[in-house]
Write a protein that holds these residues in place. Structure first.
Motif, PDB file in Angstrom:
ATOM      1  N   ALA A   1       1.333   3.937  -3.017  1.00 11.83           N
ATOM      2  CA  ALA A   1       0.978   5.405  -2.862  1.00 11.83           C
ATOM      3  C   ALA A   1       1.888   6.350  -3.148  1.00 11.83           C
ATOM      4  O   ALA A   1       1.666   7.444  -3.630  1.00 11.83           O
ATOM      5  N   MET A   2       3.190   5.927  -3.001  1.00 10.11           N
ATOM      6  CA  MET A   2       4.271   6.543  -3.257  1.00 10.11           C
ATOM      7  C   MET A   2       4.506   6.846  -5.057  1.00 10.11           C
ATOM      8  O   MET A   2       5.171   7.769  -5.503  1.00 10.11           O
ATOM      9  N   VAL A   3       4.400   5.586  -5.628  1.00  4.20           N
ATOM     10  CA  VAL A   3       4.548   5.702  -7.210  1.00  4.20           C
ATOM     11  C   VAL A   3       3.381   6.073  -7.882  1.00  4.20           C
ATOM     12  O   VAL A   3       2.426   4.977  -8.011  1.00  4.20           O
ATOM     13  N   PRO A   4       3.358   7.200  -8.631  1.00  2.00           N
ATOM     14  CA  PRO A   4       2.135   7.402  -9.397  1.00  2.00           C
ATOM     15  C   PRO A   4       1.937   6.332 -10.601  1.00  2.00           C
ATOM     16  O   PRO A   4       2.905   5.699 -11.296  1.00  2.00           O
TER      17      PRO A   4
ATOM     18  N   HIS B   1      -2.179  -1.562  -5.964  1.00  2.00           N
ATOM     19  CA  HIS B   1      -2.065  -2.761  -5.099  1.00  2.00           C
ATOM     20  C   HIS B   1      -3.552  -3.442  -5.151  1.00  2.00           C
ATOM     21  O   HIS B   1      -4.420  -2.668  -4.751  1.00  2.00           O
TER      22      HIS B   1
ATOM     23  N   ASP C   1       0.790  -1.206   0.184  1.00  2.00           N
ATOM     24  CA  ASP C   1       0.036  -0.078   0.030  1.00  2.00           C
ATOM     25  C   ASP C   1       0.869   1.399   0.091  1.00  2.00           C
ATOM     26  O   ASP C   1       0.648   2.334  -0.568  1.00  2.00           O
ATOM     27  N   GLU C   2       1.812   1.111   0.949  1.00  2.00           N
ATOM     28  CA  GLU C   2       2.689   2.532   0.952  1.00  2.00           C
ATOM     29  C   GLU C   2       3.487   2.564  -0.556  1.00  2.00           C
ATOM     30  O   GLU C   2       3.669   3.749  -0.900  1.00  2.00           O
ATOM     31  N   VAL C   3       4.188   1.522  -0.909  1.00  2.00           N
ATOM     32  CA  VAL C   3       4.762   1.841  -2.344  1.00  2.00           C
ATOM     33  C   VAL C   3       3.793   1.948  -3.686  1.00  2.00           C
ATOM     34  O   VAL C   3       3.979   3.249  -4.203  1.00  2.00           O
TER      35      VAL C   3
ATOM     36  N   ILE D   1      10.266  -1.631  -4.788  1.00  2.00           N
ATOM     37  CA  ILE D   1      10.448  -0.358  -5.344  1.00  2.00           C
ATOM     38  C   ILE D   1      11.221  -0.711  -6.591  1.00  2.00           C
ATOM     39  O   ILE D   1      10.967  -0.372  -7.743  1.00  2.00           O
TER      40      ILE D   1
ATOM     41  N   LYS E   1      10.491  -3.477   1.189  1.00  2.00           N
ATOM     42  CA  LYS E   1      10.037  -2.245   0.510  1.00  2.00           C
ATOM     43  C   LYS E   1      10.790  -2.001  -0.640  1.00  2.00           C
ATOM     44  O   LYS E   1      10.545  -1.576  -1.956  1.00  2.00           O
TER      45      LYS E   1
END
Length: 142
Positions: A73-76, A80, A69-71, A126, A122
């Motif tokens: 949200a970070m990468v346009p 997920h 979820d974090e990844v 990425i 993580k």
């Protein structure tokens, strides 16, 4: 013998591995092997999709969900999608899921470029997204 198996499993746990694509597959064969939004019940990400197979009582699945979820949200352009392995045995069989969590990294067209059994780090997720976006050709030599 059991100790050796345990050490090998521990070393491989959560490690994202390249998935070999058939070199001489026709365009039709590659299209049939692609994962579609209909297969996973959600739209694919514009750039990449992180597909997670989980079960209800799996503790590492929860931690993996947070990481993915974090990844995403970070990468346009990255989405997920979590799939309950117990309710989608057809997909479990199709993608050879032997344990949860299992994570598949899909490129924009739905082809699997990386996969992991266990909780991935993580930073590795990425990096795998970079492969999915840029193309897997340079990763297959590993």
């Amino acid at each position: 013998m059991g100790v050796l198996i345990g050490l090998v499993m521990r070393r491989r746990d959560g490690r994202l591995r390249a998935v070999r694509q058939p070199d001489q597959a026709s365009t039709d064969e590659r299209a049939r092997s692609a994962v579609t939004s209909g297969d996973i019940g959600a739209d694919l990400g514009e750039r990449a999709t992180l597909v997670q197979f989980s079960t209800a009582f799996c503790q590492p699945c929860r931690a993996t969900r947070r990481v993915l979820d974090e990844v995403a949200a970070m990468v346009p352009g990255v989405r997920h999608v979590e799939i309950d392995a117990e309710s989608r045995l057809d997909l479990v069989k199709r993608f050879d899921v032997m344990r949860t969590p299992t994570v598949l990294i899909l490129d924009h067209s739905g082809h699997i470029v990386k996969r992991a059994s266990g909780q991935p780090r993580k930073v590795d997720v990425i990096a795998a997204i970079g492969v999915a976006v840029d193309g897997p050709s340079h990763e297959l030599s590993q």
